[in-house]
Scaffold this motif. Sequence first.
Motif, short mmCIF file in Angstrom:
data_model
loop_
_atom_site.label_atom_id
_atom_site.label_comp_id
_atom_site.label_asym_id
_atom_site.label_seq_id
_atom_site.Cartn_x
_atom_site.Cartn_y
_atom_site.Cartn_z
N LEU A 1 -17.86 8.47 -40.83
CA LEU A 1 -18.03 9.62 -39.97
C LEU A 1 -19.14 10.56 -40.47
CD1 LEU A 1 -16.61 10.15 -37.35
CD2 LEU A 1 -15.19 11.85 -38.52
N ASP A 2 -19.14 10.83 -41.77
CA ASP A 2 -20.11 11.80 -42.28
C ASP A 2 -21.53 11.23 -42.36
OD1 ASP A 2 -19.35 10.14 -44.28
OD2 ASP A 2 -19.29 11.66 -45.85
N GLU A 3 -21.68 9.93 -42.12
CA GLU A 3 -23.02 9.37 -42.06
C GLU A 3 -23.49 9.28 -40.62
OE1 GLU A 3 -23.50 5.63 -44.06
OE2 GLU A 3 -22.14 6.27 -45.65
N GLY A 4 -22.58 9.59 -39.72
CA GLY A 4 -22.85 9.43 -38.29
C GLY A 4 -24.11 10.14 -37.81
N ASP A 5 -24.33 11.34 -38.34
CA ASP A 5 -25.48 12.11 -37.89
C ASP A 5 -26.79 11.41 -38.19
OD1 ASP A 5 -23.87 14.01 -36.90
OD2 ASP A 5 -24.22 15.51 -38.47
N THR A 6 -26.91 10.91 -39.40
CA THR A 6 -28.14 10.21 -39.79
C THR A 6 -28.36 9.01 -38.88
OG1 THR A 6 -27.15 10.53 -41.96
CG2 THR A 6 -29.39 9.67 -41.89
N GLU A 7 -27.28 8.32 -38.64
CA GLU A 7 -27.36 7.13 -37.79
C GLU A 7 -27.85 7.50 -36.39
OE1 GLU A 7 -26.75 2.99 -36.92
OE2 GLU A 7 -26.99 4.15 -38.76
N ILE A 8 -27.32 8.60 -35.88
CA ILE A 8 -27.72 9.04 -34.54
C ILE A 8 -29.20 9.43 -34.53
CG2 ILE A 8 -27.42 10.89 -32.83
CD1 ILE A 8 -24.35 10.66 -33.53
N VAL A 9 -29.62 10.14 -35.56
CA VAL A 9 -31.03 10.54 -35.65
C VAL A 9 -31.90 9.28 -35.69
CG1 VAL A 9 -32.76 11.63 -37.13
CG2 VAL A 9 -30.58 12.77 -36.74
N GLU A 10 -31.49 8.31 -36.49
CA GLU A 10 -32.25 7.07 -36.59
C GLU A 10 -32.36 6.38 -35.23
OE1 GLU A 10 -34.10 5.68 -39.00
OE2 GLU A 10 -33.69 7.60 -39.97
N GLU B 1 -32.11 7.78 -32.33
CA GLU B 1 -32.96 8.57 -31.44
C GLU B 1 -34.43 8.29 -31.72
OE1 GLU B 1 -31.68 12.61 -31.68
OE2 GLU B 1 -30.05 12.25 -30.26
N LYS B 2 -34.74 8.15 -33.01
CA LYS B 2 -36.12 7.83 -33.39
C LYS B 2 -36.51 6.47 -32.83
CE LYS B 2 -36.33 9.90 -37.91
NZ LYS B 2 -36.30 9.47 -39.29
N THR B 3 -35.59 5.52 -32.98
CA THR B 3 -35.85 4.18 -32.47
C THR B 3 -36.06 4.22 -30.95
OG1 THR B 3 -34.44 3.34 -34.22
CG2 THR B 3 -35.01 1.80 -32.48
N ALA B 4 -35.20 4.96 -30.27
CA ALA B 4 -35.30 5.06 -28.82
C ALA B 4 -36.64 5.66 -28.41
CB ALA B 4 -34.15 5.90 -28.26
N ALA B 5 -37.08 6.68 -29.15
CA ALA B 5 -38.36 7.33 -28.85
C ALA B 5 -39.50 6.34 -29.06
CB ALA B 5 -38.55 8.55 -29.73
N LEU B 6 -39.40 5.56 -30.11
CA LEU B 6 -40.43 4.57 -30.42
C LEU B 6 -40.48 3.50 -29.33
CD1 LEU B 6 -42.47 4.21 -32.62
CD2 LEU B 6 -40.83 2.84 -33.90
N ILE B 7 -39.31 3.10 -28.87
CA ILE B 7 -39.24 2.11 -27.80
C ILE B 7 -39.94 2.65 -26.55
CG2 ILE B 7 -37.66 0.99 -26.15
CD1 ILE B 7 -35.74 0.51 -28.47
#
Length: 125
Positions: free
Chosen positions: A38-47, A49-55
């Motif tokens: 759970l506490d790593e969730g934020d980083t994962e979401i940011v990652e 989002e970055k991937t989605a932006a790159l796509i």
Amino acid sequence: MTKKSKSERKRLLANLEQVNEELGHLRNLMLGEVDVELDEGDTEIVEREKTAALIAVLERRQQDIEHALRVIEMGQYGICERCGGQISPARLEVKPDATLCMNCQREVESINRRSRAPRAAPSRW
Ligand SMILES: [Zn+2]
């Protein structure tokens, strides 16, 4: 088809292949399960989002390249779509998928900026 546009076509196809490969890879990443504490969730979401932006960027790039390829096939390569003028070879060197000459590109960009830019907040005093 001229020799020049043939070589550009080859270059664009190579470029497209690269973009497709990268896109495939990124899409696989997006499909992967999110399996984090759970506490790593934020980083994962940011990652993600970055991937989605790159796509999104790559998809845009893919469309541009495909468009440029169609233009080459129609024998219109290096001709501005907007004014019908020649696109300078220097510009094509930097941006082989350019479909507008420098002037038109600038105009289109300034029109886009004007219509997309948020209005300045009205002053409250
Ligand atoms: Zn033009």
